[in-house]
Design a protein around this motif. Structure first.
Motif, PDB file in Angstrom:
ATOM      1  N   ASP A   5      18.045  11.962  14.433  1.00 47.39           N
ATOM      2  CA  ASP A   5      17.197  10.869  14.903  1.00 47.39           C
ATOM      3  C   ASP A   5      17.387  10.720  16.413  1.00 47.39           C
ATOM      4  N   LEU A   6      17.047   9.593  16.955  1.00 48.67           N
ATOM      5  CA  LEU A   6      17.175   9.356  18.387  1.00 48.67           C
ATOM      6  C   LEU A   6      18.643   9.350  18.817  1.00 48.67           C
ATOM      7  N   LEU A  11      18.664   4.600  20.550  1.00 48.83           N
ATOM      8  CA  LEU A  11      18.678   3.729  19.375  1.00 48.83           C
ATOM      9  C   LEU A  11      19.009   2.298  19.768  1.00 48.83           C
ATOM     10  N   GLU A  12      19.924   2.138  20.694  1.00 48.56           N
ATOM     11  CA  GLU A  12      20.337   0.786  21.084  1.00 48.56           C
ATOM     12  C   GLU A  12      19.251   0.063  21.869  1.00 48.56           C
ATOM     13  N   PRO A 278      18.670   6.298  11.060  1.00 54.71           N
ATOM     14  CA  PRO A 278      19.259   5.272  11.924  1.00 54.71           C
ATOM     15  C   PRO A 278      18.241   4.420  12.664  1.00 54.71           C
ATOM     16  N   SER A 279      17.151   5.018  13.148  1.00 60.03           N
ATOM     17  CA  SER A 279      16.179   4.223  13.907  1.00 60.03           C
ATOM     18  C   SER A 279      15.560   3.129  13.056  1.00 60.03           C
ATOM     19  N   THR A 280      15.421   3.362  11.759  1.00 58.46           N
ATOM     20  CA  THR A 280      14.855   2.326  10.893  1.00 58.46           C
ATOM     21  C   THR A 280      15.833   1.177  10.692  1.00 58.46           C
ATOM     22  N   VAL A 281      17.122   1.504  10.652  1.00 63.05           N
ATOM     23  CA  VAL A 281      18.142   0.454  10.535  1.00 63.05           C
ATOM     24  C   VAL A 281      18.214  -0.349  11.824  1.00 63.05           C
ATOM     25  N   TYR A 282      18.166   0.340  12.961  1.00 68.18           N
ATOM     26  CA  TYR A 282      18.156  -0.375  14.241  1.00 68.18           C
ATOM     27  C   TYR A 282      16.925  -1.266  14.352  1.00 68.18           C
ATOM     28  N   ALA A 283      15.791  -0.812  13.831  1.00 70.24           N
ATOM     29  CA  ALA A 283      14.585  -1.646  13.864  1.00 70.24           C
ATOM     30  C   ALA A 283      14.816  -2.952  13.119  1.00 70.24           C
TER      31      ALA A 283
END
Length: 338
Positions: A5-6, A11-12, A278-283
């Motif tokens: 992912d990113l 991501l942050e 991970p990007s979906t969780v960060y979203a």
């Protein structure tokens, strides 16, 4: 599994525009209002499990459509006064299993209610005992595509309603302090916890680990693992239903419901997670509580070299002191209510 992912720095900063239906609040208000027309039908029966330091009860209550939902209630055998409680939700495909597998929160001094997930319990674990009495239109094997034709028919409308009623059930117990209830879950359970956080305004805390069901549109684009692959395979057959599919999923997206949450959040993400990117969780984390007026306290534990197992026992070790702190902070409020 390598990073896919990113990069972490991106991501942050990641704050995507996740589509949200204009009638989301009205949709869920109608859904829960209808559910509450049914008596809670709470039943609590003691079970002899051979465990001596906890007491276990077989619980059932009325969920979506008044349909019976099962759960395990586990409490410390030696206790005094009403207990703070944790309602826990399960991962995709698993059932409530056996009560011997759900001891951590009771061992930490809480009343622990572990909800069965309707229709699930035959992919891993020790089984489940709650059927899904509602049907759906054509669907890919699994649960995610059940009822995609209309938000009113979608599988997770039923599950999230069950989950809200689980909180109402635990609060109805004499041995529980209704002002001190938290929710928890990992993967699918993390999604359910985020949804409940957006639908129940007065929780003490939310623990949502490596949550599934967040920012569906991106997840389907970047991962080919199940459960998200169920949507891909469904749309590979139903080629004209993409717009309706993502519209329906927007009503159950953990990002959209989590925006409405007011309770403190402890979440986790694994940067090599191919199941819940991970990007979906960060979203979900970045948007959490942003519609609540004042953004609640929130913490994201990052596990750089882990797949969907996330932090495992290390995350539980992080959760317990966080939970103790939040329950203690809520104690004066609970005393005032009583």
């Amino acid at each position: 599994m390598a990073l896919f992912d990113l990069p972490r720095a991106e991501l942050e900063r990641y704050l995507p525009d996740v589509a949200e239906p204009a009638d989301l609040d009205a949709f869920w208000a109608r859904t829960l209002q209808e559910a509450r027309t049914h008596d809670l039908a709470l039943r609590v029966e003691p079970v002899d499990t051979g465990l001596r330091l906890v007491e276990v009860f077989d619980v059932s209550f009325a969920g979506f459509g008044g349909q019976p939902i099962k759960a395990w209630l586990t409490v410390p055998a030696h206790r005094s006064g009403p207990l703070p409680a944790v309602v826990e939700y399960n991962g995709y495909g698993g059932g409530r299993g056996l009560p011997q597998g759900h001891l951590a929160f009771a061992a930490a001094g809480y009343a622990s209610l572990f909800m069965d997930t309707r229709g699930q319990g035959s992919q891993w674990g020790d089984g489940g005992g709650t059927p899904d009495l509602a049907g759906s239109g054509p669907a890919h094997p699994g649960f995610l595509t059940r009822g995609l034709e209309r938000p009113e028919d979608h599988y997770y409308r039923r599950v999230f309603t069950d989950a809200v009623r689980a909180v109402e059930a635990v609060r109805a117990l004499d041995l529980v302090d209704p002002a001190r209830v938290a929710v928890a879950g990992a993967s699918q359970g993390g999604l359910i916890a985020l949804a409940v956080a957006g639908l129940v305004p007065d929780l003490v805390g939310v623990m949502a680990d490596v949550p599934f069901g967040c920012h569906f549109a991106r997840a389907v684009e970047i991962t080919d693992t199940t459960p998200y692959a169920e949507v891909t395979k469904y749309l590979a057959v139903h080629r004209d239903r993409a717009e309706q599919t993502f519209r329906t999923l927007s009503y159950v997206d953990g990002v959209n419901l989590g925006r409405r949450a007011t309770a403190p959040l402890l979440s986790s993400v694994a940067l090599m997670d191919t199941i819940c990117p991970p990007s979906t969780v960060y979203a979900a984390f970045k948007h959490y509580g942003t519609r609540a007026g004042t953004t609640p306290d929130k913490t994201l534990e990052v596990y750089e070299f882990n797949n969907h197992e996330g932090g495992g026992g290390h995350q539980l070790a992080r959760q317990l002191p966080w939970l103790h702190q939040n329950m203690a902070a809520a104690a004066p409020v609970a005393e005032a209510i009583r």
